[in-house]
Each structure stands twice: as structure tokens, then as C-alpha cells.
Design a protein around this motif. Structure first.
Motif, PDB file in Angstrom:
ATOM      1  N   ILE A   1     -11.811  -1.779  -1.962  1.00 52.76           N
ATOM      2  CA  ILE A   1     -12.107  -1.225  -3.282  1.00 52.76           C
ATOM      3  C   ILE A   1     -10.833  -0.685  -3.939  1.00 52.76           C
ATOM      4  N   LEU A   2     -10.870   0.515  -4.474  1.00 54.37           N
ATOM      5  CA  LEU A   2      -9.673   1.057  -5.130  1.00 54.37           C
ATOM      6  C   LEU A   2      -8.901   2.012  -4.241  1.00 54.37           C
ATOM      7  N   THR A   3      -9.248   2.074  -2.954  1.00 57.26           N
ATOM      8  CA  THR A   3      -8.684   3.118  -2.099  1.00 57.26           C
ATOM      9  C   THR A   3      -7.618   2.659  -1.118  1.00 57.26           C
ATOM     10  N   GLN A   4      -7.559   1.368  -0.789  1.00 61.30           N
ATOM     11  CA  GLN A   4      -6.621   0.937   0.249  1.00 61.30           C
ATOM     12  C   GLN A   4      -6.059  -0.445  -0.052  1.00 61.30           C
ATOM     13  N   ARG A   5      -4.787  -0.597   0.259  1.00 60.74           N
ATOM     14  CA  ARG A   5      -4.115  -1.893   0.218  1.00 60.74           C
ATOM     15  C   ARG A   5      -3.214  -1.937   1.442  1.00 60.74           C
ATOM     16  N   LEU A   6      -2.992  -3.121   1.966  1.00 54.52           N
ATOM     17  CA  LEU A   6      -2.046  -3.228   3.073  1.00 54.52           C
ATOM     18  C   LEU A   6      -1.402  -4.592   3.094  1.00 54.52           C
ATOM     19  N   VAL A   7      -0.226  -4.630   3.690  1.00 51.23           N
ATOM     20  CA  VAL A   7       0.434  -5.888   4.036  1.00 51.23           C
ATOM     21  C   VAL A   7       0.814  -5.788   5.502  1.00 51.23           C
ATOM     22  N   ARG A   8       0.726  -6.938   6.176  1.00 48.30           N
ATOM     23  CA  ARG A   8       0.968  -6.968   7.621  1.00 48.30           C
ATOM     24  C   ARG A   8       1.798  -8.188   7.963  1.00 48.30           C
ATOM     25  N   THR A   9       2.824  -7.974   8.770  1.00 48.93           N
ATOM     26  CA  THR A   9       3.615  -9.072   9.319  1.00 48.93           C
ATOM     27  C   THR A   9       3.296  -9.138  10.809  1.00 48.93           C
ATOM     28  N   ASP A  10       4.035  -9.946  11.548  1.00 53.49           N
ATOM     29  CA  ASP A  10       3.812  -9.995  12.994  1.00 53.49           C
ATOM     30  C   ASP A  10       4.042  -8.635  13.639  1.00 53.49           C
ATOM     31  N   GLN A  11       5.019  -7.902  13.143  1.00 53.85           N
ATOM     32  CA  GLN A  11       5.379  -6.643  13.801  1.00 53.85           C
ATOM     33  C   GLN A  11       4.941  -5.389  13.054  1.00 53.85           C
ATOM     34  N   PHE A  12       4.956  -5.434  11.734  1.00 53.53           N
ATOM     35  CA  PHE A  12       4.725  -4.195  10.985  1.00 53.53           C
ATOM     36  C   PHE A  12       3.512  -4.281  10.065  1.00 53.53           C
ATOM     37  N   LYS A  13       2.943  -3.112   9.808  1.00 53.48           N
ATOM     38  CA  LYS A  13       1.866  -2.979   8.833  1.00 53.48           C
ATOM     39  C   LYS A  13       2.181  -1.796   7.935  1.00 53.48           C
ATOM     40  N   LEU A  14       2.119  -2.043   6.621  1.00 56.67           N
ATOM     41  CA  LEU A  14       2.264  -0.976   5.649  1.00 56.67           C
ATOM     42  C   LEU A  14       0.920  -0.800   4.958  1.00 56.67           C
ATOM     43  N   ILE A  15       0.405   0.419   4.971  1.00 60.13           N
ATOM     44  CA  ILE A  15      -0.864   0.748   4.324  1.00 60.13           C
ATOM     45  C   ILE A  15      -0.553   1.617   3.112  1.00 60.13           C
ATOM     46  N   HIS A  16      -1.164   1.282   1.992  1.00 57.89           N
ATOM     47  CA  HIS A  16      -0.975   2.032   0.752  1.00 57.89           C
ATOM     48  C   HIS A  16      -2.337   2.546   0.291  1.00 57.89           C
ATOM     49  N   TYR A  17      -2.394   3.833  -0.012  1.00 59.25           N
ATOM     50  CA  TYR A  17      -3.608   4.476  -0.515  1.00 59.25           C
ATOM     51  C   TYR A  17      -3.357   4.838  -1.987  1.00 59.25           C
ATOM     52  N   PRO A  18      -3.729   3.971  -2.933  1.00 59.75           N
ATOM     53  CA  PRO A  18      -3.393   4.183  -4.341  1.00 59.75           C
ATOM     54  C   PRO A  18      -3.928   5.492  -4.932  1.00 59.75           C
ATOM     55  N   LYS A  19      -5.130   5.867  -4.585  1.00 62.29           N
ATOM     56  CA  LYS A  19      -5.730   7.053  -5.212  1.00 62.29           C
ATOM     57  C   LYS A  19      -5.053   8.356  -4.806  1.00 62.29           C
ATOM     58  N   ILE A  20      -4.480   8.406  -3.614  1.00 62.54           N
ATOM     59  CA  ILE A  20      -3.841   9.651  -3.178  1.00 62.54           C
ATOM     60  C   ILE A  20      -2.316   9.522  -3.123  1.00 62.54           C
ATOM     61  N   GLY A  21      -1.805   8.341  -3.466  1.00 61.11           N
ATOM     62  CA  GLY A  21      -0.358   8.152  -3.509  1.00 61.11           C
ATOM     63  C   GLY A  21       0.316   8.305  -2.161  1.00 61.11           C
ATOM     64  N   ARG A  22      -0.298   7.774  -1.114  1.00 60.41           N
ATOM     65  CA  ARG A  22       0.267   7.908   0.235  1.00 60.41           C
ATOM     66  C   ARG A  22       0.459   6.533   0.854  1.00 60.41           C
ATOM     67  N   ASN A  23       1.490   6.413   1.689  1.00 55.28           N
ATOM     68  CA  ASN A  23       1.765   5.190   2.437  1.00 55.28           C
ATOM     69  C   ASN A  23       1.879   5.516   3.914  1.00 55.28           C
ATOM     70  N   GLN A  24       1.569   4.530   4.746  1.00 60.00           N
ATOM     71  CA  GLN A  24       1.787   4.624   6.185  1.00 60.00           C
ATOM     72  C   GLN A  24       2.481   3.340   6.633  1.00 60.00           C
ATOM     73  N   LEU A  25       3.288   3.455   7.682  1.00 60.15           N
ATOM     74  CA  LEU A  25       3.986   2.295   8.251  1.00 60.15           C
ATOM     75  C   LEU A  25       3.843   2.344   9.764  1.00 60.15           C
ATOM     76  N   PHE A  26       3.415   1.229  10.343  1.00 59.26           N
ATOM     77  CA  PHE A  26       3.228   1.159  11.793  1.00 59.26           C
ATOM     78  C   PHE A  26       3.967  -0.041  12.369  1.00 59.26           C
ATOM     79  N   ASP A  27       4.561   0.155  13.524  1.00 59.15           N
ATOM     80  CA  ASP A  27       5.195  -0.904  14.305  1.00 59.15           C
ATOM     81  C   ASP A  27       4.145  -1.382  15.305  1.00 59.15           C
TER      82      ASP A  27
END
Length: 192
Positions: free
Chosen positions: A120-146
Motif C-alpha cells: 500500500i502506501l507504507t512500504q517499499r523495498l529493493v533487494r539484491t542478492d546480498q542487500f535489502k533496503l526498506i523504505h517507509y514513505p509515511k514515516i520517512g524511515r529507511n532500513q538496510l540489511f546485509d
């Protein structure tokens, strides 16, 4: 699970009895998982692998028995894949790729380089073989995981200077994917 196993068995037995089992492709997939307390969450509305991954199995003529392919695919690839397996033209309106080369173990065959996901309007992400970046548009926060070194996604690296380039590259990839798909305005935190 026991009920599902029994019902799949009934389908496979009927297929065998029909005499068409050797000339039929069987695709098994399902909805994605549930958090069931992982990351302190319940339900399936979150971007962690325990909740967004889904099973995909296929068997049939020319498919290697017992083979496992560890590549990223979109579930929407089922349609062009079944078209190709049936000898049908994939309509030009289909945006996803067939995974027939992966299924047949074609040398050099690869899945998707980058997976994009949204909820919906709360989460976006992109993922490669090694990394994932999560973006939360409504709260302006990002996470990055290996994902190779932290498969349970417990150590957020978004502010780790050692991963600044990965962060920048994935934020750019996310922006490009959102623009490509017409996903609306980008929040200020995504541009950082």
C-alpha cells in the motif's frame, strides 16, 4: 499442512491415473508467509523475508528432478513461464520474464538482479542478492540489511558509514524503480 499434502496427493494421483502425468507441468506456489512474532510482528504486512518469501516448485517434462535454483524471481513470472512451456507466445503486454531458462538449468541463466516490492502506501523495498533496503514513505524511515551476513534481518545498517555506497546505490535503484512504475512522489528520506 497435512490437509494440503493430502489434497495435492489426490491431484497427483488423478493426474497419474489419467495417463497424462508424463506430459503435464505441475506448478506449486502459495501466498507469502506470516511474521508469527518475528521482529515483534504478527501477520504478513511487513517487508522482512520471513513474511514476503513464497514457495515455488515446478515439475514436468524436461525439468530436472530434485534440482534447487537459488535465484530471485517474481511470482508474476508464472504466467510467461507457463506460456513458454505450453508453446504459446507471451503477450507483449506482460512485463515479467519467463523463468524457463532457470527451470531447465540453462548455463548462465539468472533470475532478477533487483526485486522491487511495495505494500500500500507504507512500504517499499529493493533487494539484491546480498542487500535489502526498506523504505517507509509515511514515516520517512529507511532500513538496510546485509542478507548474507544477517539473514534474519536483525542488524539495521542504514547509518553504518561502511555501507554508505550500498545505501546510496539502493536508494537510487529504489527511486528509479518507483519512477518507472509511476509510484508517486518520493519522500525526502528516500532522497537522502
Amino acid at each position: 499442512i497435512t490437509h494440503m499434502d493430502r489434497e495435492i496427493g489426490r491431484i497427483l494421483k488423478a493426474l497419474e491415473k489419467s495417463g497424462r502425468a508424463d506430459n503435464t507441468y505441475v506448478v506449486f506456489t502459495a501466498d507469502h508467509g506470516l511474521a508469527v512474532g518475528q521482529h515483534g510482528l504478527m501477520g504478513k504486512q511487513n517487508p522482512y523475508d520471513h513474511s514476503i518469501r513464497m514457495p515455488f516448485m515446478i515439475s514436468g517434462p524436461g525439468i530436472r528432478k530434485g534440482a534447487t535454483v537459488n535465484e530471485k524471481i517474481y511470482m508474476q513470472s508464472v504466467y510467461p513461464t507457463t506460456c513458454k512451456l505450453a508453446g504459446l507466445k507471451v503477450p507483449d503486454t506482460v512485463d515479467y520474464s519467463s523463468i524457463v531458462p532457470l527451470i531447465h538449468g540453462k548455463k548462465g541463466a539468472r533470475g532478477e538482479d533487483l526485486i522491487f516490492n511495495c505494500y500500500i502506501l507504507t512500504q517499499r523495498l529493493v533487494r539484491t542478492d546480498q542487500f535489502k533496503l526498506i523504505h517507509y514513505p509515511k514515516i520517512g524511515r529507511n532500513q538496510l540489511f546485509d542478507l548474507k551476513n544477517d539473514p534474519r534481518e536483525t542488524k539495521d545498517l542504514i547509518n553504518d558509514p561502511k555501507h554508505a555506497t550500498v545505501k546510496k546505490d539502493l536508494l537510487k535503484a529504489l527511486q528509479e524503480k518507483r519512477e518507472e512504475l509511476g509510484d508517486g512522489l518520493l519522500s525526502a528520506s528516500q532522497k537522502k
